[in-house]
Design a protein around this motif. Structure first.
Motif, short mmCIF file in Angstrom:
data_model
loop_
_atom_site.label_atom_id
_atom_site.label_comp_id
_atom_site.label_asym_id
_atom_site.label_seq_id
_atom_site.Cartn_x
_atom_site.Cartn_y
_atom_site.Cartn_z
N LEU A 42 0.82 -1.21 0.00
CA LEU A 42 0.00 0.00 0.00
C LEU A 42 0.86 1.26 0.00
O LEU A 42 0.54 2.25 -0.67
N VAL A 43 1.97 1.22 0.74
CA VAL A 43 2.86 2.39 0.79
C VAL A 43 3.36 2.74 -0.60
O VAL A 43 3.51 3.91 -0.96
N THR A 44 3.60 1.71 -1.41
CA THR A 44 4.21 1.94 -2.73
C THR A 44 3.21 1.96 -3.88
O THR A 44 3.58 2.33 -5.00
N HIS A 45 1.94 1.60 -3.61
CA HIS A 45 1.00 1.46 -4.73
C HIS A 45 -0.28 2.27 -4.60
O HIS A 45 -1.09 2.25 -5.54
N ILE A 46 -0.49 2.96 -3.49
CA ILE A 46 -1.67 3.82 -3.45
C ILE A 46 -1.52 4.86 -4.55
O ILE A 46 -0.48 5.52 -4.66
N PRO A 47 -2.53 5.05 -5.39
CA PRO A 47 -2.36 5.89 -6.57
C PRO A 47 -2.07 7.35 -6.23
O PRO A 47 -2.51 7.88 -5.21
N ALA A 48 -1.35 7.99 -7.14
CA ALA A 48 -1.02 9.40 -6.96
C ALA A 48 -2.20 10.30 -7.31
O ALA A 48 -2.12 11.51 -7.14
N SER A 49 -3.29 9.73 -7.79
CA SER A 49 -4.44 10.51 -8.23
C SER A 49 -5.41 10.82 -7.09
O SER A 49 -6.58 11.13 -7.32
N LEU A 50 -4.95 10.73 -5.84
CA LEU A 50 -5.79 11.07 -4.70
C LEU A 50 -6.12 12.56 -4.72
O LEU A 50 -5.39 13.37 -5.26
N THR A 51 -7.23 12.90 -4.10
CA THR A 51 -7.55 14.32 -3.94
C THR A 51 -6.51 14.97 -3.03
O THR A 51 -5.84 14.27 -2.25
N PRO A 52 -6.35 16.27 -3.09
CA PRO A 52 -5.37 16.92 -2.21
C PRO A 52 -5.58 16.60 -0.73
O PRO A 52 -4.63 16.36 0.01
N GLY A 53 -6.86 16.57 -0.30
CA GLY A 53 -7.14 16.26 1.10
C GLY A 53 -6.76 14.84 1.46
O GLY A 53 -6.16 14.59 2.51
N ASP A 54 -7.10 13.87 0.57
CA ASP A 54 -6.74 12.47 0.81
C ASP A 54 -5.24 12.28 0.77
O ASP A 54 -4.67 11.50 1.55
N ASN A 55 -4.58 12.97 -0.14
CA ASN A 55 -3.12 12.86 -0.25
C ASN A 55 -2.46 13.36 1.03
O ASN A 55 -1.49 12.76 1.52
N GLU A 56 -2.98 14.44 1.58
CA GLU A 56 -2.42 14.98 2.83
C GLU A 56 -2.61 13.99 3.98
O GLU A 56 -1.71 13.77 4.79
N LEU A 57 -3.80 13.37 4.03
CA LEU A 57 -4.06 12.36 5.07
C LEU A 57 -3.19 11.14 4.88
O LEU A 57 -2.63 10.59 5.85
N TRP A 58 -3.02 10.70 3.61
CA TRP A 58 -2.19 9.54 3.34
C TRP A 58 -0.73 9.80 3.72
O TRP A 58 -0.03 8.90 4.19
N GLU A 59 -0.27 11.03 3.58
CA GLU A 59 1.09 11.38 3.98
C GLU A 59 1.28 11.25 5.49
O GLU A 59 2.40 11.02 5.96
N GLU A 60 0.20 11.35 6.24
CA GLU A 60 0.27 11.13 7.68
C GLU A 60 0.21 9.64 8.02
O GLU A 60 0.81 9.18 8.99
N ILE A 61 -0.55 8.88 7.21
CA ILE A 61 -0.76 7.46 7.51
C ILE A 61 0.43 6.59 7.11
O ILE A 61 0.91 5.77 7.91
N HIS A 62 0.91 6.75 5.87
CA HIS A 62 1.83 5.73 5.35
C HIS A 62 3.17 5.65 6.10
O HIS A 62 3.74 4.54 6.20
N PRO A 63 3.72 6.73 6.68
CA PRO A 63 4.94 6.53 7.45
C PRO A 63 4.73 5.67 8.70
O PRO A 63 5.67 5.02 9.18
N LEU A 64 3.51 5.65 9.21
CA LEU A 64 3.22 4.87 10.41
C LEU A 64 3.07 3.38 10.11
O LEU A 64 3.19 2.55 11.02
N ILE A 65 2.80 3.04 8.85
CA ILE A 65 2.57 1.64 8.50
C ILE A 65 3.80 0.79 8.79
O ILE A 65 3.71 -0.30 9.37
N GLU A 66 4.98 1.28 8.39
CA GLU A 66 6.22 0.53 8.62
C GLU A 66 6.54 0.42 10.11
O GLU A 66 7.10 -0.57 10.57
#
Length: 343
Positions: A42-66
């Motif tokens: 998921l860290v490497t394959h969530i699409p870059a076509s997220l909305t700006p709001g979703d992209n900002e949230l994903w930037e908070e989530i994905h570092p925590l996954i590892e």
């Protein structure tokens, strides 16, 4: 305990009123990616076509996954519906790709699934063998059919199946006979597979669930870990499967629990209290989770088996009557080794 006594005890456990509870450990043993591999994907394959709001949230989530794992990360930051849809899509595609390779091997007769080897040794009640699984993949269903059983998933139809528990139930009826004043029904041997977290072949179509074996450009109906899991579990078809799973657990005389870590809120409200109330339980897993170990240590009706290595010799460590016993050079913790060694 002598190994012969242990074998007899395990053989006798697979009797009347058995419910199988299958977690991700069994699928991982067959080659389905686990939570760690899924999180990395998921860290490497969530699409870059997220909305700006979703992209900002994903930037908070994905570092925590590892650091904290997928569920830990999603518990801290609940995804929006659109981000959750992207996670579901990527998760489904990733697991489906691994599943396809395993199914191909089964169809090519180069692999026999572990559960397929177990099923001939189980009693086949007229109502069907209850199987509760938190897995998205269809390996349990495939294993049952490879062993000659029908599979009742509460969906009726073969191509565009609809959620219809009654129609699915009666589709396994093979004959009706009047004996005196009583009507007797004969049903085909089957397993009842309950999937409270969803399945790769469940899709959302025009407001209703539909089951289709292939890939569709529709939203898959699977519940991802995290804060949204509990809410999603009360939507169709998850609610029907959760209710049937809990009903089977409530009526069980004994449990065989394979690769399950006791970390799911949807099942724990019923499963753990039933075990603590004295229902005979056997747990097989590569490594007992902290919750599973606690349950095994504190309840003498539980027999648990996990992989263990001691002085360079691998084998199975059992918890029996709350005490740990190591049996070298046997692999009963693995379902394959369990079937070979016990039967």
């Amino acid at each position: 305990m002598e190994i012969s006594v242990l074998k007899r005890q395990l053989q006798e456990h697979l009797g009347d009123g058995l419910v199988l509870v299958i977690g991700s450990g069994l699928s991982c043993g067959e080659g389905i990616p686990g939570m760690g591999a899924l999180g990395h994907h998921l860290v490497t394959h969530i699409p870059a076509s997220l909305t700006p709001g979703d992209n900002e949230l994903w930037e908070e989530i994905h570092p925590l996954i590892e650091k904290e794992g997928l569920e830990g990360a999603l518990l801290k930051h609940a995804p929006t519906p659109s981000l959750e849809a992207a996670i579901v899509q990527s998760t489904g595609d990733f697991i489906a790709a691994a599943e396809a390779g395993i199914i191909s091997e089964v169809f090519n007769n180069s692999r026999t699934l572990r559960l397929t080897r177990l099923i001939p040794h189980l009693l086949k009640p007229d109502a069907g063998i209850p199987i509760v699984t938190t897995n998205y993949d269809r390996l349990a269903e495939l294993a049952c059919e490879e062993a000659g059983l029908g599979v009742d998933t509460m969906f009726a139809g073969h191509f565009a199946a609809r959620l219809d528990p009654q129609d699915s139930y009666w589709s396994f009826c093979r004959s009706v006979k009047l004996v005196g004043r009583n009507v007797r029904y004969k049903f085909a041997p089957k397993a009842n597979v309950f999937k409270p977290h969803g399945s790769l072949d469940w899709y959302h179509r025009e407001g209703r669930p539909v089951r289709y074996a292939g890939a569709l450009p529709l939203s898959r109906l699977i519940i991802t870990p995290g804060l949204n899991k509990f809410r999603s579990g009360y939507e169709s078809p998850f609610d029907k499967h959760r209710e049937k799973a809990n009903d089977a657990i409530d009526k069980a005389h004994r449990f065989l629990i394979i690769g399950y870590g006791f970390n799911d809120d949807h099942l724990e409200t019923h499963l753990t209290p039933r075990i603590k109330a004295g229902t005979k339980t056997v747990i097989l897993t590569r490594g007992l989770s902290p919750k599973a170990r606690e349950i095994a240590a504190e309840n003498n009706n539980v027999l648990a088996a996990e992989f263990h290595e001691e002085d360079g010799v691998s084998g199975t460590r059992f918890i029996i009557d709350g005490a740990e016993i190591f049996y070298p050079a046997i692999d009963y913790w693995d379902l394959d080794g369990f079937v070979r060694g016990v039967f």
